[in-house]
Design a protein around this motif. Structure first.
Motif, PDB file in Angstrom:
ATOM      1  N   GLU A  26     -45.698  42.092  35.051  1.00 41.03           N
ATOM      2  CA  GLU A  26     -44.501  42.979  34.664  1.00 41.03           C
ATOM      3  C   GLU A  26     -43.156  42.445  35.076  1.00 41.03           C
ATOM      4  N   PHE A  27     -43.130  41.566  36.137  1.00 40.98           N
ATOM      5  CA  PHE A  27     -42.092  40.767  36.227  1.00 40.98           C
ATOM      6  C   PHE A  27     -41.738  39.750  34.987  1.00 40.98           C
ATOM      7  N   ASP A  28     -42.765  39.116  34.666  1.00 35.48           N
ATOM      8  CA  ASP A  28     -42.845  37.966  33.633  1.00 35.48           C
ATOM      9  C   ASP A  28     -42.254  38.617  32.341  1.00 35.48           C
ATOM     10  N   VAL A  29     -42.898  39.947  32.010  1.00 28.77           N
ATOM     11  CA  VAL A  29     -42.317  40.576  30.695  1.00 28.77           C
ATOM     12  C   VAL A  29     -40.885  41.023  30.898  1.00 28.77           C
ATOM     13  N   ALA A  30     -40.522  41.589  32.010  1.00 24.18           N
ATOM     14  CA  ALA A  30     -39.219  41.973  32.082  1.00 24.18           C
ATOM     15  C   ALA A  30     -38.205  41.061  31.909  1.00 24.18           C
ATOM     16  N   VAL A  31     -38.523  39.806  32.653  1.00 25.99           N
ATOM     17  CA  VAL A  31     -37.651  38.522  32.510  1.00 25.99           C
ATOM     18  C   VAL A  31     -37.536  37.986  31.227  1.00 25.99           C
ATOM     19  N   LYS A  32     -38.874  38.033  30.226  1.00 20.96           N
ATOM     20  CA  LYS A  32     -38.744  37.659  29.073  1.00 20.96           C
ATOM     21  C   LYS A  32     -37.896  38.579  27.924  1.00 20.96           C
ATOM     22  N   CYS A  33     -37.811  39.724  28.513  1.00 25.26           N
ATOM     23  CA  CYS A  33     -36.955  40.750  27.702  1.00 25.26           C
ATOM     24  C   CYS A  33     -35.546  40.645  27.929  1.00 25.26           C
ATOM     25  N   LYS A  34     -35.420  40.447  29.020  1.00 23.91           N
ATOM     26  CA  LYS A  34     -33.778  40.061  29.693  1.00 23.91           C
ATOM     27  C   LYS A  34     -33.295  38.890  28.941  1.00 23.91           C
ATOM     28  N   ASN A  35     -34.221  37.857  28.625  1.00 24.95           N
ATOM     29  CA  ASN A  35     -33.766  36.489  28.088  1.00 24.95           C
ATOM     30  C   ASN A  35     -33.849  36.618  26.798  1.00 24.95           C
ATOM     31  N   ASN A  36     -34.210  37.729  26.116  1.00 25.98           N
ATOM     32  CA  ASN A  36     -34.328  38.070  24.626  1.00 25.98           C
ATOM     33  C   ASN A  36     -33.007  38.720  24.303  1.00 25.98           C
ATOM     34  N   PRO A  37     -32.016  38.337  23.556  1.00 22.61           N
ATOM     35  CA  PRO A  37     -30.988  39.002  23.080  1.00 22.61           C
ATOM     36  C   PRO A  37     -31.258  40.259  21.955  1.00 22.61           C
ATOM     37  N   LYS A  38     -32.481  40.207  21.460  1.00 20.98           N
ATOM     38  CA  LYS A  38     -32.911  41.365  20.858  1.00 20.98           C
ATOM     39  C   LYS A  38     -33.434  42.446  21.503  1.00 20.98           C
ATOM     40  N   MET A  39     -33.763  42.424  22.940  1.00 16.21           N
ATOM     41  CA  MET A  39     -34.149  43.308  23.589  1.00 16.21           C
ATOM     42  C   MET A  39     -33.126  44.178  24.186  1.00 16.21           C
ATOM     43  N   ASP A  40     -33.322  45.255  24.951  1.00 14.48           N
ATOM     44  CA  ASP A  40     -32.519  46.022  25.599  1.00 14.48           C
ATOM     45  C   ASP A  40     -32.278  45.723  27.075  1.00 14.48           C
ATOM     46  N   MET A  41     -33.284  45.003  27.589  1.00  7.67           N
ATOM     47  CA  MET A  41     -33.139  44.607  29.081  1.00  7.67           C
ATOM     48  C   MET A  41     -31.844  43.978  29.595  1.00  7.67           C
ATOM     49  N   LYS A  42     -31.360  44.741  30.306  1.00 10.06           N
ATOM     50  CA  LYS A  42     -29.978  44.135  30.919  1.00 10.06           C
ATOM     51  C   LYS A  42     -30.080  43.377  32.159  1.00 10.06           C
ATOM     52  N   ASP A  43     -31.068  43.717  33.256  1.00 13.42           N
ATOM     53  CA  ASP A  43     -31.030  43.159  34.760  1.00 13.42           C
ATOM     54  C   ASP A  43     -32.486  43.602  35.134  1.00 13.42           C
ATOM     55  N   VAL A  44     -32.896  42.538  35.843  1.00 10.60           N
ATOM     56  CA  VAL A  44     -34.151  42.586  36.674  1.00 10.60           C
ATOM     57  C   VAL A  44     -33.881  42.299  38.038  1.00 10.60           C
ATOM     58  N   VAL A  45     -33.893  43.343  38.959  1.00 15.33           N
ATOM     59  CA  VAL A  45     -33.854  43.076  40.433  1.00 15.33           C
ATOM     60  C   VAL A  45     -35.182  43.265  41.163  1.00 15.33           C
ATOM     61  N   ILE A  46     -35.229  42.491  42.165  1.00 17.09           N
ATOM     62  CA  ILE A  46     -36.521  42.448  43.329  1.00 17.09           C
ATOM     63  C   ILE A  46     -35.888  42.888  44.580  1.00 17.09           C
ATOM     64  N   PHE A  47     -36.635  43.783  44.966  1.00 23.92           N
ATOM     65  CA  PHE A  47     -36.567  44.402  46.252  1.00 23.92           C
ATOM     66  C   PHE A  47     -37.860  44.060  47.145  1.00 23.92           C
ATOM     67  N   PHE A  48     -37.505  43.403  48.436  1.00 17.69           N
ATOM     68  CA  PHE A  48     -38.463  43.128  49.232  1.00 17.69           C
ATOM     69  C   PHE A  48     -38.158  44.139  50.785  1.00 17.69           C
ATOM     70  N   LYS A  49     -39.461  44.690  51.117  1.00 13.94           N
ATOM     71  CA  LYS A  49     -39.539  45.539  52.108  1.00 13.94           C
ATOM     72  C   LYS A  49     -39.823  44.660  53.313  1.00 13.94           C
ATOM     73  N   HIS A  50     -39.119  44.915  54.255  1.00 12.43           N
ATOM     74  CA  HIS A  50     -39.213  44.045  55.584  1.00 12.43           C
ATOM     75  C   HIS A  50     -40.606  43.980  55.926  1.00 12.43           C
TER      76      HIS A  50
END
Length: 220
Positions: free
Chosen positions: A98-122
């Motif tokens: 899912e991370f890979d798909v989201a990043v590819k969408c973000k890097n594709n100007p034809k897609m709507d994805m604007k940001d991908v943010v990762i959260f790590f729990k302690h």
């Protein structure tokens, strides 16, 4: 009275064991919409694998299609990496795919994805001493993010601090919706990120044992 709202779909990706945070994700979006977003003619819509309709074929493919319709993606990790979504596949877990798909969408100007943010729990120090295969994969992913320096991630301690950081992130996205230019801030050094990222409000404090271990691994 008709209100013209701009909808933003926000996908949350996570392995098992983070049910409380997934619920907090939805609750925070609903509350932020009521208090802030609707006033600015915007609304943030939570999306997850739970919202994916069934169908023929690989289940992960249907989830991936949901991601491709989203404007934002949040990756949430703790001490469990997850299981491969397919036999002999390229990904070690559904969240990784899912991370890979989201990043590819973000890097594709034809897609709507604007940001991908990762959260790590302690992660507790005793787990870091003997992480096992699942946590080891999470730590390897975190180290890879630092080495590539393409994605700044956030650390959080508990559900409350996750809600606070998510609220600030939604505020950033809402300002973008309004056309407010982002603040010109220098990219923080890694040491500053790991020292303060998990502190609500950005108050400085000494790094946790987890952060020390990660920094030591980075230097080797």
């Amino acid at each position: 009275m008709v209100i013209d709202l701009k909808g933003y779909r926000v996908f949350i990706a996570s392995p098992g064991g983070l049910q409380a945070e997934r619920k907090a994700f939805r609750d925070t979006l609903y509350e932020f919409n009521d208090i802030h977003a609707v006033q600015k003619n915007a609304i943030f819509l939570p999306v997850g694998w739970e919202d994916t309709p069934g169908g023929m074929g690989r289940a992960q493919d249907h989830i991936n299609e949901q991601i491709r319709t989203c404007d934002y993606c949040i990756i949430l990790l703790h001490n469990w990496w997850g299981m491969p979504p397919a036999k002999d596949g390229a990904f070690g877990s559904g969240t990784e795919e899912e991370f890979d798909v989201a990043v590819k969408c973000k890097n594709n100007p034809k897609m709507d994805m604007k940001d991908v943010v990762i959260f790590f729990k302690h992660v507790e120090a005793n787990q870091l001493g003997d992480p096992g295969p699942q946590l080891s994969k999470v730590l390897e992913f975190k180290k890879k993010l630092e080495e590539e320096r393409e994605h700044l991630y956030e650390n959080f301690d508990d559900v409350r601090s996750f809600e606070q950081k998510l609220g600030r992130l939604l505020g950033k996205w809402l300002r973008k919706h309004e056309g407010v230019p982002p603040m010109a801030e220098p990219r923080p050094a890694y040491e500053e990120v790991v020292r303060s990222a998990s502190v609500p409000g950005g108050v400085d404090r000494a790094p946790t044992d987890e952060q020390k271990a990660l920094e030591e691994a980075r230097r080797q």
